[in-house]
Design an enzyme around this catalytic site. Structure first.
Site, PDB file in Angstrom:
ATOM      1  N   PHE A  60      -1.556   6.601  12.144  1.00 40.53           N
ATOM      2  CA  PHE A  60      -1.738   8.015  11.815  1.00 40.53           C
ATOM      3  C   PHE A  60      -2.996   8.611  12.421  1.00 40.53           C
ATOM      4  O   PHE A  60      -3.206   9.814  12.369  1.00 40.53           O
ATOM      5  CB  PHE A  60      -1.805   8.196  10.293  1.00 40.53           C
ATOM      6  CG  PHE A  60      -2.730   7.211   9.614  1.00 40.53           C
ATOM      7  CD1 PHE A  60      -4.071   7.153   9.921  1.00 40.53           C
ATOM      8  CD2 PHE A  60      -2.235   6.329   8.671  1.00 40.53           C
ATOM      9  CE1 PHE A  60      -4.917   6.250   9.317  1.00 40.53           C
ATOM     10  CE2 PHE A  60      -3.078   5.408   8.052  1.00 40.53           C
ATOM     11  CZ  PHE A  60      -4.435   5.376   8.367  1.00 40.53           C
ATOM     12  N   ASN A  87       1.758  11.273   5.921  1.00 39.43           N
ATOM     13  CA  ASN A  87       1.112  10.548   7.014  1.00 39.43           C
ATOM     14  C   ASN A  87       1.807  10.932   8.317  1.00 39.43           C
ATOM     15  O   ASN A  87       3.018  11.133   8.356  1.00 39.43           O
ATOM     16  CB  ASN A  87       1.248   9.046   6.809  1.00 39.43           C
ATOM     17  CG  ASN A  87       0.075   8.445   6.042  1.00 39.43           C
ATOM     18  OD1 ASN A  87       0.050   7.249   5.836  1.00 39.43           O
ATOM     19  ND2 ASN A  87      -0.882   9.230   5.624  1.00 39.43           N
ATOM     20  N   HIS A 119      -2.312  16.967  -2.337  1.00 34.36           N
ATOM     21  CA  HIS A 119      -2.795  17.069  -0.963  1.00 34.36           C
ATOM     22  C   HIS A 119      -2.589  18.459  -0.350  1.00 34.36           C
ATOM     23  O   HIS A 119      -3.054  18.711   0.761  1.00 34.36           O
ATOM     24  CB  HIS A 119      -2.111  16.013  -0.083  1.00 34.36           C
ATOM     25  CG  HIS A 119      -2.657  14.629  -0.275  1.00 34.36           C
ATOM     26  ND1 HIS A 119      -2.817  14.073  -1.524  1.00 34.36           N
ATOM     27  CD2 HIS A 119      -3.073  13.687   0.602  1.00 34.36           C
ATOM     28  CE1 HIS A 119      -3.311  12.844  -1.396  1.00 34.36           C
ATOM     29  NE2 HIS A 119      -3.471  12.597  -0.119  1.00 34.36           N
ATOM     30  N   TYR A 163       0.819  -1.210   0.000  1.00 36.52           N
ATOM     31  CA  TYR A 163       0.000   0.000   0.000  1.00 36.52           C
ATOM     32  C   TYR A 163       0.852   1.259   0.000  1.00 36.52           C
ATOM     33  O   TYR A 163       1.796   1.402   0.782  1.00 36.52           O
ATOM     34  CB  TYR A 163      -0.932   0.042   1.227  1.00 36.52           C
ATOM     35  CG  TYR A 163      -1.626   1.377   1.357  1.00 36.52           C
ATOM     36  CD1 TYR A 163      -2.681   1.708   0.516  1.00 36.52           C
ATOM     37  CD2 TYR A 163      -1.191   2.331   2.272  1.00 36.52           C
ATOM     38  CE1 TYR A 163      -3.298   2.939   0.591  1.00 36.52           C
ATOM     39  CE2 TYR A 163      -1.793   3.572   2.363  1.00 36.52           C
ATOM     40  CZ  TYR A 163      -2.845   3.876   1.511  1.00 36.52           C
ATOM     41  OH  TYR A 163      -3.438   5.113   1.583  1.00 36.52           O
ATOM     42  N   GLU A 202     -11.781   6.113   4.294  1.00 29.97           N
ATOM     43  CA  GLU A 202     -11.405   6.740   5.562  1.00 29.97           C
ATOM     44  C   GLU A 202     -12.705   7.209   6.224  1.00 29.97           C
ATOM     45  O   GLU A 202     -13.070   8.379   6.186  1.00 29.97           O
ATOM     46  CB  GLU A 202     -10.419   7.879   5.289  1.00 29.97           C
ATOM     47  CG  GLU A 202      -9.140   7.327   4.652  1.00 29.97           C
ATOM     48  CD  GLU A 202      -8.262   8.377   3.984  1.00 29.97           C
ATOM     49  OE1 GLU A 202      -8.576   9.582   4.105  1.00 29.97           O
ATOM     50  OE2 GLU A 202      -7.281   7.991   3.343  1.00 29.97           O
ATOM     51  N   ARG A 259     -12.649  31.430  47.041  1.00 34.71           N
ATOM     52  CA  ARG A 259     -12.593  30.341  48.019  1.00 34.71           C
ATOM     53  C   ARG A 259     -12.204  29.005  47.368  1.00 34.71           C
ATOM     54  O   ARG A 259     -11.588  28.147  48.007  1.00 34.71           O
ATOM     55  CB  ARG A 259     -13.948  30.225  48.713  1.00 34.71           C
ATOM     56  CG  ARG A 259     -13.907  29.350  49.938  1.00 34.71           C
ATOM     57  CD  ARG A 259     -15.175  29.304  50.761  1.00 34.71           C
ATOM     58  NE  ARG A 259     -16.351  29.967  50.257  1.00 34.71           N
ATOM     59  CZ  ARG A 259     -17.569  29.438  50.322  1.00 34.71           C
ATOM     60  NH1 ARG A 259     -17.752  28.246  50.843  1.00 34.71           N
ATOM     61  NH2 ARG A 259     -18.619  30.108  49.878  1.00 34.71           N
ATOM     62  N   TYR A 288     -17.010  31.888  45.556  1.00 37.83           N
ATOM     63  CA  TYR A 288     -16.317  30.682  45.086  1.00 37.83           C
ATOM     64  C   TYR A 288     -15.083  30.995  44.237  1.00 37.83           C
ATOM     65  O   TYR A 288     -14.106  30.248  44.248  1.00 37.83           O
ATOM     66  CB  TYR A 288     -17.268  29.833  44.239  1.00 37.83           C
ATOM     67  CG  TYR A 288     -18.318  29.073  45.022  1.00 37.83           C
ATOM     68  CD1 TYR A 288     -18.439  29.188  46.405  1.00 37.83           C
ATOM     69  CD2 TYR A 288     -19.216  28.247  44.351  1.00 37.83           C
ATOM     70  CE1 TYR A 288     -19.414  28.492  47.090  1.00 37.83           C
ATOM     71  CE2 TYR A 288     -20.199  27.549  45.033  1.00 37.83           C
ATOM     72  CZ  TYR A 288     -20.297  27.677  46.408  1.00 37.83           C
ATOM     73  OH  TYR A 288     -21.248  26.989  47.085  1.00 37.83           O
TER      74      TYR A 288
END
Length: 495
Positions: free
Chosen positions: A327, A196, A84, A54, A411, A281, A278
């Site tokens: 990844f 990746n 990409h 792959y 994916e 405190r 608060y």
């Protein structure tokens, strides 16, 4: 100063030192040997392969069933990076980009990625020469790693994309010409190894953690100053109270508050108020919970930044090349969302203390000016804090709660961890600004308690602060003083 990339793990504190003190990187002999051994193994397996590998002999994502001829493998990797690079939006800060470079080098150095040595060395060159690839905030879904931002990080290796160098923005081609470098010629699997990985998410987390560590420390100091200015009680910080609950951060905060308030004239004055709100405190309980969250997230990120997170994973010693899912950003997306909530809460309680200080209670004038009405004083400084706190709250929707399938459903579950990281950085910066407004307000309120003095520690800080930000006697333009307070918080202790 030199940091040698090796099997020795990086830590948040070490990265902080490397980035802020201008260390140069150098690959250790062991790292070089691991990189070379993995590359040789991969090339041997490609030559011998009778089944697809792959991303090496196939396409990517849902195109994994398409085989690629041997003479097209290098072109495949270049095409991957170019296609990409779809980032958009604001640029990531240079500090984050530099951490990305460091983490990518560290990950590739383990010898499980198949990169050539010259590719890793060029990343080192970028780091050492303060070359910042232009990387955009938006585009990563945090599942096949940070594909989009890492593509932008990698483009200049090929003479593509853009960089910032010596304050000038230029093309990757112009940079290579200026440096006298040739473009890197990618081999099989290299584009995938570069793209990746979780280095974008991790860098955002690391830089946020570095900033958060300083901000959380300031929160205690500023809260102590506000307590003094509000004429608050110190009994809630008695360690005996906190031993019976025993959360680590809560105990640490109580101890710190006692240190900050030790030998204070103001704290030793008789009190007419029986209880404090608060926001005063419960400082140990709230600040302590934030510290515990910070510690937890720091531990998770430590594991991540010392991991090999690209795909497929190459294990020469086991004679294995495995396509899996290292990844995926889920292990760090969830903790980053958690830290978003914690940092938002730190700002939330800070704004409440600011509100109390400007409310005209316990002998303090309304809005902390001598002539309220004619002067609005710190009225709108509190508005600004409220606005910022509200924005942080809206950003606390967990990114990791969402998933949108990509790559034709291959994916089909993603982490959205990059969105968690950009939110975390924004909330961390917001919290710093809210605390700066509290410091600005607390210092003003403290001066209305004179001639009484607070503790020696707080007096030193107050005195140093007054050298940069004056007491406000009448209405002035306020925003420069708020900005200067942020700078003071970043620089005090380094002067």
């Amino acid at each position: 100063m030199i940091h040698k990339i090796s099997a020795e793990h990086l830590s948040q504190d070490l990265i902080d030192e490397i980035i802020t003190k201008g260390y140069k990187l150098e690959l250790s002999d062991d790292s070089r040997a691991r990189i070379l051994r993995c590359r040789e193994y991969l090339e041997k397996k490609i030559a011998e392969a009778d089944t697809p590998i792959y991303g090496v002999t196939t396409g990517f994502g849902s195109l994994c069933d398409i085989n690629i001829d041997a003479d097209q493998m290098a072109e495949l990797q270049v095409n991957l990076i170019m296609s990409h690079a779809c980032g958009i939006g604001n640029r990531l800060p240079n500090e984050v980009v530099k951490i990305m470079l460091l983490l990518k080098v560290q990950s590739l150095s383990y010898g499980h990625s198949g990169c050539k040595l010259d590719t890793v060395e060029r990343l080192v060159d970028f780091f050492n020469n303060d070359i910042y690839p232009i990387v955009y905030e938006q585009g990563s879904v945090g599942a096949s790693g940070d594909l989009v931002p890492l593509a932008h990080l990698s483009l200049p290796l090929l003479g593509l994309g853009e960089v910032e160098y010596k304050g000038e923005r230029m093309s990757g081609e112009d940079l290579l010409n200026r440096m006298g470098w040739q473009p890197i010629h990618l081999g099989s699997k290299e584009g995938l190894a570069l793209l990746n990985g979780t280095q974008n998410m991790s860098a955002l987390a690391v830089w946020s953690l570095i900033k958060a560590k300083r901000i959380v420390a300031w929160a205690d100091t500023i809260a102590a100053m506000s307590l003094e200015a509000f004429d608050g009680r110190t009994e809630p910080f008695n360690v005996a109270v906190h031993w019976v609950r025993a959360h680590r951060g809560q105990l640490a905060t109580a101890v710190k508050m006692n240190e900050l308030l030790r030998n204070s004239e103001m704290a030793s004055q008789p009190k007419t108020n029986v209880q404090d709100p608060y926001s005063f405190r419960c400082i140990p309980q709230v600040h302590g919970a934030v510290k515990d969250t910070l510690s937890y997230v720091k531990g998770i990120i430590y594991i991540e930044i010392n991991a090999a997170t690209d795909n497929p994973t190459i294990c020469p010693e086991e004679d294995l090349i495995i396509s899996a899912g290292n990844f995926h950003g889920e292990p760090i997306a969830l903790p980053m969302d958690f830290l978003c909530i914690a940092m938002s809460e730190l700002g939330n309680i800070s704004e409440r203390r600011t509100y109390k200080l400007v409310s005209g209670k316990r002998g303090l004038p309304s809005f902390l000016v001598a002539e309220p009405g004619l002067n609005s004083g710190f009225m709108i400084a509190q508005y600004t804090a409220a606005s910022i706190v509200s924005q942080s709250k809206t950003l606390c929707m967990p990114s990791s709660a969402d998933s949108i399938p990509t790559s034709q459903g291959q994916e089909d579950h993603v982490s959205m961890g990059a969105n968690a990281g950009t939110k975390l950085l924004r909330i961390t910066d917001n919290t710093e600004r809210v605390l700066a407004i509290e410091l600005f307000t607390a210092a003003q309120a403290l001066d209305f308690r004179r001639p009484l003095r607070t503790s020696p520690i707080l007096e030193r800080i107050h005195s140093a602060y007054r050298e940069r930000v004056p007491f406000i006697t009448h209405d002035v333009v306020m925003y420069p003083y708020i900005a200067e307070t942020v700078r003071f918080m970043r620089e005090y202790g380094e002067e």
